[in-house]
Scaffold this motif. Sequence first.
Motif, PDB file in Angstrom:
ATOM      1  N   ARG A  29       0.813  -1.222   0.000  1.00  0.00           N
ATOM      2  CA  ARG A  29       0.000   0.000   0.000  1.00  0.00           C
ATOM      3  C   ARG A  29       0.846   1.271   0.000  1.00  0.00           C
ATOM      4  O   ARG A  29       0.462   2.279  -0.598  1.00  0.00           O
ATOM      5  N   GLU A  30       2.009   1.247   0.656  1.00  0.00           N
ATOM      6  CA  GLU A  30       2.837   2.451   0.720  1.00  0.00           C
ATOM      7  C   GLU A  30       3.426   2.816  -0.639  1.00  0.00           C
ATOM      8  O   GLU A  30       3.850   3.955  -0.839  1.00  0.00           O
ATOM      9  N   THR A  31       3.439   1.871  -1.569  1.00  0.00           N
ATOM     10  CA  THR A  31       3.887   2.160  -2.932  1.00  0.00           C
ATOM     11  C   THR A  31       2.713   2.366  -3.878  1.00  0.00           C
ATOM     12  O   THR A  31       2.724   3.268  -4.717  1.00  0.00           O
ATOM     13  N   ILE A  32       1.664   1.541  -3.728  1.00  0.00           N
ATOM     14  CA  ILE A  32       0.533   1.594  -4.657  1.00  0.00           C
ATOM     15  C   ILE A  32      -0.279   2.864  -4.464  1.00  0.00           C
ATOM     16  O   ILE A  32      -0.760   3.461  -5.440  1.00  0.00           O
ATOM     17  N   VAL A  33      -0.444   3.326  -3.213  1.00  0.00           N
ATOM     18  CA  VAL A  33      -1.241   4.533  -2.972  1.00  0.00           C
ATOM     19  C   VAL A  33      -0.631   5.765  -3.648  1.00  0.00           C
ATOM     20  O   VAL A  33      -1.331   6.487  -4.377  1.00  0.00           O
ATOM     21  N   PRO A  34       0.672   6.051  -3.478  1.00  0.00           N
ATOM     22  CA  PRO A  34       1.247   7.190  -4.216  1.00  0.00           C
ATOM     23  C   PRO A  34       1.168   7.019  -5.732  1.00  0.00           C
ATOM     24  O   PRO A  34       0.953   7.998  -6.454  1.00  0.00           O
ATOM     25  N   LEU A  35       1.329   5.790  -6.233  1.00  0.00           N
ATOM     26  CA  LEU A  35       1.213   5.560  -7.667  1.00  0.00           C
ATOM     27  C   LEU A  35      -0.192   5.876  -8.160  1.00  0.00           C
ATOM     28  O   LEU A  35      -0.379   6.475  -9.233  1.00  0.00           O
ATOM     29  N   THR A  36      -1.199   5.492  -7.379  1.00  0.00           N
ATOM     30  CA  THR A  36      -2.578   5.752  -7.769  1.00  0.00           C
ATOM     31  C   THR A  36      -2.876   7.240  -7.771  1.00  0.00           C
ATOM     32  O   THR A  36      -3.500   7.767  -8.698  1.00  0.00           O
ATOM     33  N   THR A 148       3.925   8.350   8.491  1.00  0.00           N
ATOM     34  CA  THR A 148       5.317   8.597   8.134  1.00  0.00           C
ATOM     35  C   THR A 148       5.691   7.887   6.838  1.00  0.00           C
ATOM     36  O   THR A 148       6.317   8.470   5.951  1.00  0.00           O
ATOM     37  N   GLY A 149       5.267   6.613   6.735  1.00  0.00           N
ATOM     38  CA  GLY A 149       5.556   5.877   5.505  1.00  0.00           C
ATOM     39  C   GLY A 149       4.867   6.479   4.296  1.00  0.00           C
ATOM     40  O   GLY A 149       5.451   6.573   3.209  1.00  0.00           O
ATOM     41  N   THR A 150       3.619   6.914   4.477  1.00  0.00           N
ATOM     42  CA  THR A 150       2.876   7.508   3.367  1.00  0.00           C
ATOM     43  C   THR A 150       3.497   8.821   2.927  1.00  0.00           C
ATOM     44  O   THR A 150       3.625   9.102   1.732  1.00  0.00           O
ATOM     45  N   LEU A 151       3.892   9.668   3.890  1.00  0.00           N
ATOM     46  CA  LEU A 151       4.514  10.947   3.544  1.00  0.00           C
ATOM     47  C   LEU A 151       5.852  10.735   2.834  1.00  0.00           C
ATOM     48  O   LEU A 151       6.191  11.473   1.906  1.00  0.00           O
ATOM     49  N   ALA A 152       6.595   9.735   3.300  1.00  0.00           N
ATOM     50  CA  ALA A 152       7.872   9.452   2.642  1.00  0.00           C
ATOM     51  C   ALA A 152       7.653   9.023   1.196  1.00  0.00           C
ATOM     52  O   ALA A 152       8.392   9.442   0.292  1.00  0.00           O
ATOM     53  N   SER A 153       6.628   8.215   0.959  1.00  0.00           N
ATOM     54  CA  SER A 153       6.325   7.797  -0.408  1.00  0.00           C
ATOM     55  C   SER A 153       5.725   8.933  -1.221  1.00  0.00           C
ATOM     56  O   SER A 153       5.903   8.993  -2.440  1.00  0.00           O
ATOM     57  N   GLY A 316      -7.583   5.275   1.170  1.00  0.00           N
ATOM     58  CA  GLY A 316      -8.503   4.347   0.517  1.00  0.00           C
ATOM     59  C   GLY A 316      -9.892   4.931   0.345  1.00  0.00           C
ATOM     60  O   GLY A 316     -10.552   4.698  -0.670  1.00  0.00           O
ATOM     61  N   LEU A 317     -10.346   5.706   1.337  1.00  0.00           N
ATOM     62  CA  LEU A 317     -11.639   6.362   1.206  1.00  0.00           C
ATOM     63  C   LEU A 317     -11.642   7.376   0.070  1.00  0.00           C
ATOM     64  O   LEU A 317     -12.638   7.530  -0.652  1.00  0.00           O
ATOM     65  N   ILE A 318     -10.532   8.080  -0.096  1.00  0.00           N
ATOM     66  CA  ILE A 318     -10.439   9.085  -1.156  1.00  0.00           C
ATOM     67  C   ILE A 318     -10.356   8.429  -2.536  1.00  0.00           C
ATOM     68  O   ILE A 318     -10.972   8.886  -3.502  1.00  0.00           O
ATOM     69  N   LEU A 319      -9.606   7.328  -2.632  1.00  0.00           N
ATOM     70  CA  LEU A 319      -9.348   6.710  -3.932  1.00  0.00           C
ATOM     71  C   LEU A 319     -10.391   5.678  -4.339  1.00  0.00           C
ATOM     72  O   LEU A 319     -10.410   5.253  -5.505  1.00  0.00           O
ATOM     73  N   ALA A 320     -11.260   5.281  -3.423  1.00  0.00           N
ATOM     74  CA  ALA A 320     -12.160   4.157  -3.695  1.00  0.00           C
ATOM     75  C   ALA A 320     -13.027   4.387  -4.928  1.00  0.00           C
ATOM     76  O   ALA A 320     -13.097   3.536  -5.826  1.00  0.00           O
ATOM     77  N   LEU A 321     -13.699   5.536  -5.002  1.00  0.00           N
ATOM     78  CA  LEU A 321     -14.631   5.776  -6.106  1.00  0.00           C
ATOM     79  C   LEU A 321     -13.927   5.936  -7.462  1.00  0.00           C
ATOM     80  O   LEU A 321     -14.343   5.295  -8.435  1.00  0.00           O
ATOM     81  N   PRO A 322     -12.886   6.781  -7.585  1.00  0.00           N
ATOM     82  CA  PRO A 322     -12.250   6.869  -8.902  1.00  0.00           C
ATOM     83  C   PRO A 322     -11.610   5.569  -9.365  1.00  0.00           C
ATOM     84  O   PRO A 322     -11.680   5.229 -10.545  1.00  0.00           O
ATOM     85  N   VAL A 323     -11.013   4.811  -8.434  1.00  0.00           N
ATOM     86  CA  VAL A 323     -10.420   3.530  -8.818  1.00  0.00           C
ATOM     87  C   VAL A 323     -11.504   2.551  -9.268  1.00  0.00           C
ATOM     88  O   VAL A 323     -11.343   1.834 -10.266  1.00  0.00           O
ATOM     89  N   THR A 324     -12.629   2.534  -8.556  1.00  0.00           N
ATOM     90  CA  THR A 324     -13.726   1.658  -8.951  1.00  0.00           C
ATOM     91  C   THR A 324     -14.283   2.045 -10.311  1.00  0.00           C
ATOM     92  O   THR A 324     -14.635   1.183 -11.128  1.00  0.00           O
TER      93      THR A 324
END
Length: 362
Positions: A29-36, A148-153, A316-324
Motif C-alpha cells: 500500500r505504501e507504494t501503490i497509494v502514491p502511484l494511484t 510517516t511511511g505515506t509521507l515518505a512515499s 482508501g476512502l479518497i481513492l475508492a470511487l475513482p479507482v472503482t
Amino acid sequence: MQKSFPFSLRLAGWLLSSVIIVYILYVLRETIVPLTFSVLFSVLLYPICAFLERWRFPRLLAITIAQIIFFAVLVGLIYLASIQIISFGEELPRLEKKANYWIDQGQDFLSDNFGMSRRKQISEGRKYLTEALKNSASVLTGAVATTTGTLASATLVPLFVFFFLLYRDFFRQFFYKLFDSRHKRRVDQAIRRIYEVVQGYLVGLVSVILIVGVLNSAGLLLLGVPHAIFFGFFASCLLLIPYIGLLIGSILPALMALVALDSPMYSLGVLAVFGVIQVLEGNFITPYIVGSKVSVNPLASMIVLIFGGQLWGVSGLILALPVTAIVKVVFDSVEALKPFGYLLGEAEDRAPLDWPTFDKKQ
C-alpha cells in the motif's frame, strides 16, 4: 475445440485471484497509494500539457510548467489556510476562558442535579482520560507509522506524475502489444473512457467542494460563527472522505460556536446547518455533478468505500470511487468481465425483470 471450465472452477479461480490481489494491495500500500494518486494527478494535468504542446512547447517543458502551476495553486491554498489558522490562534486565550466557563457550568449542573461533587467529577474525568489514553496509544503509534511511511512515499508523487506524462505514448503502445493489434480500437476507446471518467470525477469533485464550501460559509456567517469562511471550506475539503467527511468537518465550527458565542443553541444551529447541507450534498449536488461521471451505483460505492478504508485508511476512502470507476471501464471493455461491470453500474435506466409468479390455484 476449446473446453470450457465448470462454473465451480471458474468461481474458485475468481475468489483466489481476488484474495491474491487484495493481499498485494494491502502489503504494497505504501507504494501503490502514491502511484494511484500520481495517475489521478497526471490525468488532471494532462489538458495543460496537451495545450502547451499544441503551442509547440517541448513535452519536457510543458510537463514542468504544468507541475509548477499545480504546486503554485497548492502553495496558495496552503498560504490562505495558514493565515486563517494564525488568526484563529490569536483568539485561543479568549476561547480558553469561555471553555472554562462552560466547564464550570457543566460541573454545576452535575452537582445540582445528580449530587456529584466537583472532586468526584475531576477524579472520574481523570480515570476516563487515562483509560482513553491507554487505549489510543497503540492506535496512535500505528497511525504515526503509517503516516510517516505515506509521507515518505508521497515525496515521489511529483516524479511519478512527470514520468506518467512523459511516457504516455509509451504506455499506450504497451497496451496495444498486450491486447493484440486487432483490439487497437477497443484499447483506444477504453483509454479515452478512463480519461473522461477520471477527469470528470476530479472536476466534479472540485466543483462540489466549492459549492458546499460557499453553502457552509454562508450558513456559519448567518449564525455569526468566527472564521466562518475557513471552517466552511475546511469542512467542504473533507468531502474527499465520502459520506462522513462533512459530518467530521462540522465538529470544529460547532465547538467554536459553543465557546465563542453566548448560547449553546448556536452550536446546535451549526450542526443543523451542516446536516441540511449534508442532505443536499448527498442527494442532489454530488449525484448530479459527480454521479453521472462515475456511473457506479450507490451500493457498490458504499461497499468499495468500506473496503478502501480497511485496506488503505483515509487514502482508501479518497481513492475508492475513482479507482472503482476505472475498474468498471476495464470490465466493460473485456468481454469475459462485462457481468462485473454491469454489477457495478447504475440501475435506474434498466428494464425491470419479469419475476415469476406462482399461483396457488394451479
